[in-house]
Write a protein that holds these residues in place. Structure first.
Motif, PDB file in Angstrom:
ATOM      1  N   MET A 132       0.841  -1.188   0.000  1.00  0.00           N
ATOM      2  CA  MET A 132       0.000   0.000   0.000  1.00  0.00           C
ATOM      3  C   MET A 132       0.880   1.242   0.000  1.00  0.00           C
ATOM      4  SD  MET A 132      -2.879   0.926   2.757  1.00  0.00           S
ATOM      5  CE  MET A 132      -3.134   2.622   3.141  1.00  0.00           C
ATOM      6  N   THR A 133       0.466   2.264  -0.689  1.00  0.00           N
ATOM      7  CA  THR A 133       1.199   3.511  -0.761  1.00  0.00           C
ATOM      8  C   THR A 133       0.455   4.583   0.015  1.00  0.00           C
ATOM      9  OG1 THR A 133       2.055   2.932  -2.922  1.00  0.00           O
ATOM     10  CG2 THR A 133       2.121   5.239  -2.336  1.00  0.00           C
ATOM     11  N   THR A 134       1.227   5.343   0.809  1.00  0.00           N
ATOM     12  CA  THR A 134       0.626   6.434   1.572  1.00  0.00           C
ATOM     13  C   THR A 134       1.277   7.741   1.178  1.00  0.00           C
ATOM     14  OG1 THR A 134       2.213   6.172   3.372  1.00  0.00           O
ATOM     15  CG2 THR A 134       0.148   4.937   3.543  1.00  0.00           C
ATOM     16  N   GLY A 135       0.703   8.827   1.673  1.00  0.00           N
ATOM     17  CA  GLY A 135       1.240  10.156   1.405  1.00  0.00           C
ATOM     18  C   GLY A 135       0.105  11.080   1.058  1.00  0.00           C
ATOM     19  N   PRO A 136       0.427  12.335   0.718  1.00  0.00           N
ATOM     20  CA  PRO A 136      -0.635  13.276   0.351  1.00  0.00           C
ATOM     21  C   PRO A 136      -1.420  12.756  -0.845  1.00  0.00           C
ATOM     22  CG  PRO A 136       1.503  14.390   0.496  1.00  0.00           C
ATOM     23  CD  PRO A 136       1.742  12.919   0.615  1.00  0.00           C
ATOM     24  N   SER A 137      -2.700  13.076  -0.888  1.00  0.00           N
ATOM     25  CA  SER A 137      -3.448  12.681  -2.073  1.00  0.00           C
ATOM     26  C   SER A 137      -2.993  13.559  -3.221  1.00  0.00           C
ATOM     27  CB  SER A 137      -4.954  12.838  -1.838  1.00  0.00           C
ATOM     28  OG  SER A 137      -5.252  14.187  -1.584  1.00  0.00           O
ATOM     29  N   LYS A 182      14.979   5.934  -2.483  1.00  0.00           N
ATOM     30  CA  LYS A 182      13.809   5.069  -2.390  1.00  0.00           C
ATOM     31  C   LYS A 182      12.761   5.687  -1.477  1.00  0.00           C
ATOM     32  CE  LYS A 182      16.198   2.191   1.002  1.00  0.00           C
ATOM     33  NZ  LYS A 182      16.719   0.873   1.291  1.00  0.00           N
ATOM     34  N   PRO A 183      11.504   5.425  -1.797  1.00  0.00           N
ATOM     35  CA  PRO A 183      10.433   5.910  -0.928  1.00  0.00           C
ATOM     36  C   PRO A 183      10.586   5.340   0.481  1.00  0.00           C
ATOM     37  CG  PRO A 183       9.560   5.158  -3.025  1.00  0.00           C
ATOM     38  CD  PRO A 183      10.993   4.724  -2.968  1.00  0.00           C
ATOM     39  N   GLU A 184      10.166   6.125   1.436  1.00  0.00           N
ATOM     40  CA  GLU A 184      10.273   5.738   2.838  1.00  0.00           C
ATOM     41  C   GLU A 184       9.291   4.613   3.162  1.00  0.00           C
ATOM     42  OE1 GLU A 184      10.836   8.558   6.507  1.00  0.00           O
ATOM     43  OE2 GLU A 184       8.718   8.512   5.943  1.00  0.00           O
ATOM     44  N   ALA A 185       9.764   3.667   3.916  1.00  0.00           N
ATOM     45  CA  ALA A 185       8.902   2.573   4.373  1.00  0.00           C
ATOM     46  C   ALA A 185       8.381   2.911   5.766  1.00  0.00           C
ATOM     47  CB  ALA A 185       9.680   1.270   4.413  1.00  0.00           C
ATOM     48  N   ALA A 186       7.090   2.770   5.954  1.00  0.00           N
ATOM     49  CA  ALA A 186       6.473   3.007   7.261  1.00  0.00           C
ATOM     50  C   ALA A 186       6.516   1.739   8.093  1.00  0.00           C
ATOM     51  CB  ALA A 186       5.034   3.472   7.064  1.00  0.00           C
ATOM     52  N   ALA A 187       6.340   1.895   9.387  1.00  0.00           N
ATOM     53  CA  ALA A 187       6.382   0.753  10.308  1.00  0.00           C
ATOM     54  C   ALA A 187       5.325  -0.297   9.973  1.00  0.00           C
ATOM     55  CB  ALA A 187       6.198   1.240  11.745  1.00  0.00           C
ATOM     56  N   ASP A 188       4.191   0.138   9.394  1.00  0.00           N
ATOM     57  CA  ASP A 188       3.121  -0.802   9.059  1.00  0.00           C
ATOM     58  C   ASP A 188       3.354  -1.518   7.722  1.00  0.00           C
ATOM     59  OD1 ASP A 188       2.581   1.122   7.135  1.00  0.00           O
ATOM     60  OD2 ASP A 188       0.560   1.565   7.861  1.00  0.00           O
ATOM     61  N   GLY A 189       4.508  -1.260   7.105  1.00  0.00           N
ATOM     62  CA  GLY A 189       4.829  -1.923   5.855  1.00  0.00           C
ATOM     63  C   GLY A 189       4.407  -1.160   4.611  1.00  0.00           C
ATOM     64  N   SER A 190       3.701  -0.053   4.789  1.00  0.00           N
ATOM     65  CA  SER A 190       3.289   0.735   3.633  1.00  0.00           C
ATOM     66  C   SER A 190       4.474   1.569   3.126  1.00  0.00           C
ATOM     67  CB  SER A 190       2.110   1.648   3.983  1.00  0.00           C
ATOM     68  OG  SER A 190       2.503   2.601   4.951  1.00  0.00           O
ATOM     69  N   THR A 191       4.328   2.072   1.927  1.00  0.00           N
ATOM     70  CA  THR A 191       5.370   2.888   1.311  1.00  0.00           C
ATOM     71  C   THR A 191       4.856   4.304   1.160  1.00  0.00           C
ATOM     72  OG1 THR A 191       6.200   0.983   0.082  1.00  0.00           O
ATOM     73  CG2 THR A 191       6.802   3.151  -0.756  1.00  0.00           C
ATOM     74  N   ASN A 192       5.632   5.257   1.641  1.00  0.00           N
ATOM     75  CA  ASN A 192       5.274   6.662   1.494  1.00  0.00           C
ATOM     76  C   ASN A 192       5.990   7.204   0.258  1.00  0.00           C
ATOM     77  OD1 ASN A 192       4.738   9.363   1.610  1.00  0.00           O
ATOM     78  ND2 ASN A 192       5.488   9.651   3.697  1.00  0.00           N
ATOM     79  N   MET A 193       5.298   7.238  -0.852  1.00  0.00           N
ATOM     80  CA  MET A 193       5.888   7.698  -2.105  1.00  0.00           C
ATOM     81  C   MET A 193       6.226   9.184  -2.073  1.00  0.00           C
ATOM     82  SD  MET A 193       6.306   5.184  -4.187  1.00  0.00           S
ATOM     83  CE  MET A 193       6.434   5.914  -5.811  1.00  0.00           C
ATOM     84  N   PHE A 194       5.722   9.917  -1.087  1.00  0.00           N
ATOM     85  CA  PHE A 194       5.934  11.352  -1.032  1.00  0.00           C
ATOM     86  C   PHE A 194       7.139  11.751  -0.178  1.00  0.00           C
ATOM     87  CE2 PHE A 194       1.764  10.845  -2.694  1.00  0.00           C
ATOM     88  CZ  PHE A 194       1.611  11.894  -3.578  1.00  0.00           C
TER      89      PHE A 194
END
Length: 165
Positions: free
Chosen positions: A1-6, A32-44
């Motif tokens: 899953m990717t997170t960050g601003p819409s 590389k995009p930052e990985a969050a603790a929950d395993g999601s990727t913050n593309m922003f």
């Protein structure tokens, strides 16, 4: 899953940037995009490392850099910064890089890529822009070059590791 601003355009462009980077990037660079603790990727938010150029005071260092993209990317440039108190005439005390290609009033164009930004920052390390100063270390650069060189070498030694990310 990717997170960050819409931001559909920004998210699509960043996905393209990531794909392009994986296929072709300069030797020794990491982005590389930052990985969050929950395993999601913050593309922003991208965590990067820039190697110092060979034959310069920066050689041997691997310098951590963060790129923060907004939902307005690529219309607006990312915020680009080193850790706080990074020693360089074109880096503000808080770490933000002062470079024309990431300045919306100067050289930013939506066609500029992550690769171009990172190569531009690498060049800036060993070739400070005396017309766009961000802090007082320029006074040392200008008046006491031996001291400036010593402080850069000390900083390079602190970052002489590939374990920055």
């Amino acid at each position: 899953m990717t997170t960050g601003p819409s931001g559909g355009v920004a998210a699509s462009r960043l996905a393209e940037e990531r794909k392009s980077w994986r296929k072709d990037h300069p030797f020794g660079f990491v982005a590389k995009p930052e990985a969050a603790a929950d395993g999601s990727t913050n593309m922003f938010r991208w965590k990067c490392s820039i190697p110092g150029k060979e034959g310069t005071l920066w050689e041997g260092g691997l310098f951590p850099l963060t790129l923060d993209f907004s939902a307005d990317y690529p219309a607006k440039p990312p915020s680009v910064y080193f850790p706080r108190d990074f020693y360089h005439p074109n880096v503000f005390t808080q770490g933000h890089v002062c470079l024309s290609i990431i300045n919306p009033e100067k050289g930013w164009r939506p066609s500029i890529t992550v690769k171009q930004i990172l190569l531009g920052v690498q060049a800036l390390l060993s070739e400070p822009n005396i017309d766009d100063l961000a802090n007082v270390c320029y006074e040392v650069y200008k008046k006491d070059r031996k001291k400036y060189d010593r402080l850069v070498r000390e900083q390079t030694q602190r970052y002489a590791s590939d374990k920055q990310l």
